[in-house]
Design an enzyme around this catalytic site. Structure first.
Site, PDB file in Angstrom:
ATOM      1  N   ASP A 122      -6.179   1.787 -15.279  1.00  0.00           N
ATOM      2  CA  ASP A 122      -6.024   2.862 -14.293  1.00  0.00           C
ATOM      3  C   ASP A 122      -4.572   3.028 -13.855  1.00  0.00           C
ATOM      4  O   ASP A 122      -4.095   4.140 -13.643  1.00  0.00           O
ATOM      5  CB  ASP A 122      -6.890   2.582 -13.063  1.00  0.00           C
ATOM      6  CG  ASP A 122      -8.359   2.849 -13.333  1.00  0.00           C
ATOM      7  OD1 ASP A 122      -8.651   3.742 -14.156  1.00  0.00           O
ATOM      8  OD2 ASP A 122      -9.203   2.176 -12.728  1.00  0.00           O
ATOM      9  N   SER A 128     -10.785  -1.081  -0.218  1.00  0.00           N
ATOM     10  CA  SER A 128     -10.565  -2.434   0.277  1.00  0.00           C
ATOM     11  C   SER A 128     -10.281  -2.475   1.770  1.00  0.00           C
ATOM     12  O   SER A 128     -10.228  -3.542   2.371  1.00  0.00           O
ATOM     13  CB  SER A 128      -9.453  -3.126  -0.515  1.00  0.00           C
ATOM     14  OG  SER A 128      -8.227  -2.533  -0.234  1.00  0.00           O
TER      15      SER A 128
HETATM   16  P1  NAP Z   1      -2.208  -2.998  -9.453  1.00  0.00           P
HETATM   17  O1  NAP Z   1      -1.773  -3.669  -8.198  1.00  0.00           O
HETATM   18  O2  NAP Z   1      -1.728  -3.468 -10.776  1.00  0.00           O
HETATM   19  O3  NAP Z   1      -3.791  -2.993  -9.538  1.00  0.00           O
HETATM   20  C1  NAP Z   1      -4.666  -2.514  -8.597  1.00  0.00           C
HETATM   21  C2  NAP Z   1      -6.104  -2.562  -9.178  1.00  0.00           C
HETATM   22  O4  NAP Z   1      -6.788  -1.371  -8.847  1.00  0.00           O
HETATM   23  C3  NAP Z   1      -6.158  -2.623 -10.687  1.00  0.00           C
HETATM   24  O5  NAP Z   1      -7.258  -3.366 -11.082  1.00  0.00           O
HETATM   25  C4  NAP Z   1      -6.281  -1.181 -11.092  1.00  0.00           C
HETATM   26  O6  NAP Z   1      -6.786  -1.001 -12.376  1.00  0.00           O
HETATM   27  C5  NAP Z   1      -7.218  -0.703 -10.033  1.00  0.00           C
HETATM   28  N1  NAP Z   1      -7.222   0.738  -9.728  1.00  0.00           N
HETATM   29  C6  NAP Z   1      -6.206   1.633  -9.705  1.00  0.00           C
HETATM   30  N2  NAP Z   1      -6.648   2.855  -9.349  1.00  0.00           N
HETATM   31  C7  NAP Z   1      -7.991   2.709  -9.124  1.00  0.00           C
HETATM   32  C8  NAP Z   1      -9.020   3.601  -8.725  1.00  0.00           C
HETATM   33  N3  NAP Z   1      -8.792   4.877  -8.461  1.00  0.00           N
HETATM   34  N4  NAP Z   1     -10.286   3.109  -8.600  1.00  0.00           N
HETATM   35  C9  NAP Z   1     -10.557   1.817  -8.854  1.00  0.00           C
HETATM   36  N5  NAP Z   1      -9.637   0.920  -9.226  1.00  0.00           N
HETATM   37  C10 NAP Z   1      -8.360   1.376  -9.359  1.00  0.00           C
HETATM   38  O7  NAP Z   1      -1.819  -1.454  -9.308  1.00  0.00           O
HETATM   39  P2  NAP Z   1      -2.058  -0.277 -10.329  1.00  0.00           P
HETATM   40  O8  NAP Z   1      -2.938  -0.692 -11.441  1.00  0.00           O
HETATM   41  O9  NAP Z   1      -0.731   0.308 -10.651  1.00  0.00           O
HETATM   42  O10 NAP Z   1      -2.863   0.724  -9.396  1.00  0.00           O
HETATM   43  C11 NAP Z   1      -2.285   1.271  -8.247  1.00  0.00           C
HETATM   44  C12 NAP Z   1      -3.290   1.327  -7.157  1.00  0.00           C
HETATM   45  O11 NAP Z   1      -3.567   0.036  -6.669  1.00  0.00           O
HETATM   46  C13 NAP Z   1      -2.824   2.084  -5.948  1.00  0.00           C
HETATM   47  O12 NAP Z   1      -2.906   3.470  -6.124  1.00  0.00           O
HETATM   48  C14 NAP Z   1      -3.766   1.544  -4.898  1.00  0.00           C
HETATM   49  O13 NAP Z   1      -4.923   2.335  -4.807  1.00  0.00           O
HETATM   50  C15 NAP Z   1      -4.183   0.189  -5.414  1.00  0.00           C
HETATM   51  N6  NAP Z   1      -3.805  -0.840  -4.452  1.00  0.00           N
HETATM   52  C16 NAP Z   1      -4.823  -1.555  -3.902  1.00  0.00           C
HETATM   53  C17 NAP Z   1      -4.569  -2.481  -2.931  1.00  0.00           C
HETATM   54  C18 NAP Z   1      -5.734  -3.202  -2.333  1.00  0.00           C
HETATM   55  O14 NAP Z   1      -6.860  -2.966  -2.771  1.00  0.00           O
HETATM   56  N7  NAP Z   1      -5.517  -4.040  -1.363  1.00  0.00           N
HETATM   57  C19 NAP Z   1      -3.272  -2.725  -2.500  1.00  0.00           C
HETATM   58  C20 NAP Z   1      -2.243  -1.984  -3.085  1.00  0.00           C
HETATM   59  C21 NAP Z   1      -2.540  -1.039  -4.064  1.00  0.00           C
HETATM   60  P3  NAP Z   1      -5.986  -1.444 -13.715  1.00  0.00           P
HETATM   61  O15 NAP Z   1      -5.858  -2.935 -13.687  1.00  0.00           O
HETATM   62  O16 NAP Z   1      -6.882  -1.000 -14.791  1.00  0.00           O
HETATM   63  O17 NAP Z   1      -4.665  -0.752 -13.717  1.00  0.00           O
END
Ligand code: NAP
Ligand code: MN
Length: 266
Positions: free
Chosen positions: A51, A168
């Protein structure tokens, strides 16, 4: 697929994927697609990774409305933006041979900072204090002063982003067929002086959310556009609304957003 056969591959920066990507490019060429090496020459943009890679593919190519995005997952199949898996050649061949494709349209946020710079987000816009102090801002829904926020920050998520950061912090998962945005708090201070709603709220796509930084307060927020940090300092006002843009992705049959939610979380 119709006459639009220029395809651009955007791959994850993780190691040991180039062999798989080369295989995918060969497969595309065998089915009469032209692999181009610039996204602006493409009608189809294929992201190979997870993603996070898909978010980058959309961002780096400028949130194009005149092309189709295809998410191919390479590591696992728990991805919200990927309908295909790199090792599932059968589905990929079926995709490339089809005349008519099922397409989904995902809503996108539009962010304007101090009335000029405009940015887009597919998952969410986030704003957080970058120092060990709370940040303060006035929150407006259209012209209504809604609340004064004091805390770590806020997340404004699209429906597809509702399964990401938003989830989250206990936000609701939202159907992407609803053009809307969800506002969630990060550790708000609530006492007799400061009061915020305390729960996430969902705004119609016709509304605008305005965040006004309080003068003299902590003016060091860090902002995120999906998985990219935005580095602008001394911000006064941010306006967030739903963009007219929609991101088109190719949909696999029987693979709705809710199929994916079930597959990923249940
Ligand atoms: P990352 O920190 O490498 O991974 C965040 C995780 O979220 C990965 O497993 C990613 O999938 C997954 N993900 C991304 N978009 C998603 C969606 N719309 N629905 C479900 N899962 C999703 O960051 P990244 O992969 O570059 O993704 C960026 C996203 O991480 C941000 O847009 C934000 O939404 C999220 N994030 C979450 C938190 C938290 O939950 N506490 C904190 C900061 C950011 P993949 O491994 O397949 O890439
Ligand atoms: Mn990731």
């Amino acid at each position: 697929m119709d006459q639009r056969r220029n395809v651009y591959f955007y791959e994850t920066r993780r190691k040991n994927v180039s062999e798989k990507v080369t295989e995918l490019k060969k497969l595309a060429e065998r089915y009469d697609f032209t692999v181009v090496d610039r996204s602006d020459q493409a009608n189809i943009i294929v992201s190979v990774g997870g993603d996070g890679t898909f978010l980058q593919a959309v961002r780096k190519s400028g949130f194009r409305e005149d092309c189709l995005y295809v998410g191919i997952s390479i590591f696992n199949d728990l991805n919200m933006y990927c309908d295909f898996h790199a090792s599932d050649t059968e589905s990929l061949i079926e995709l490339m041979s089809k005349a008519e494709l099922e397409v989904r349209r995902y809503p996108v946020l539009q962010i304007s900072v101090d009335q000029n710079a405009v940015f887009h987000c597919l998952n969410e816009f986030s704003i957080k204090s970058s120092i060990i102090k709370t940040m303060e801002m006035d929150v407006y829904i259209d012209d209504l002063h809604f609340e004064m926020f004091r805390g770590d920050g806020m997340i404004i998520a699209t429906p597809t982003g509702s399964t990401a950061y938003n989830k989250s912090v206990n936000g609701a998962v939202v159907d992407p067929l609803l053009p809307c945005m969800q506002v969630s708090e990060l550790a708000s201070l609530n006492n007799k002086r400061y009061r915020t709603l305390g729960s996430s709220f969902i705004l119609s796509g016709d509304r605008t959310l305005t965040l006004k930084m309080l003068k003299g307060s902590n003016n060091y927020p860090i902002m995120g556009l999906d998985n990219e940090a935005m580095s602008i300092q001394h911000i006064e006002e941010i306006k967030i609304s739903l963009s007219e843009k929609r991101i088109k992705t190719v949909k696999l049959k029987d693979n709705s957003f809710w199929h994916k939610v079930k597959r990923s979380f249940l």
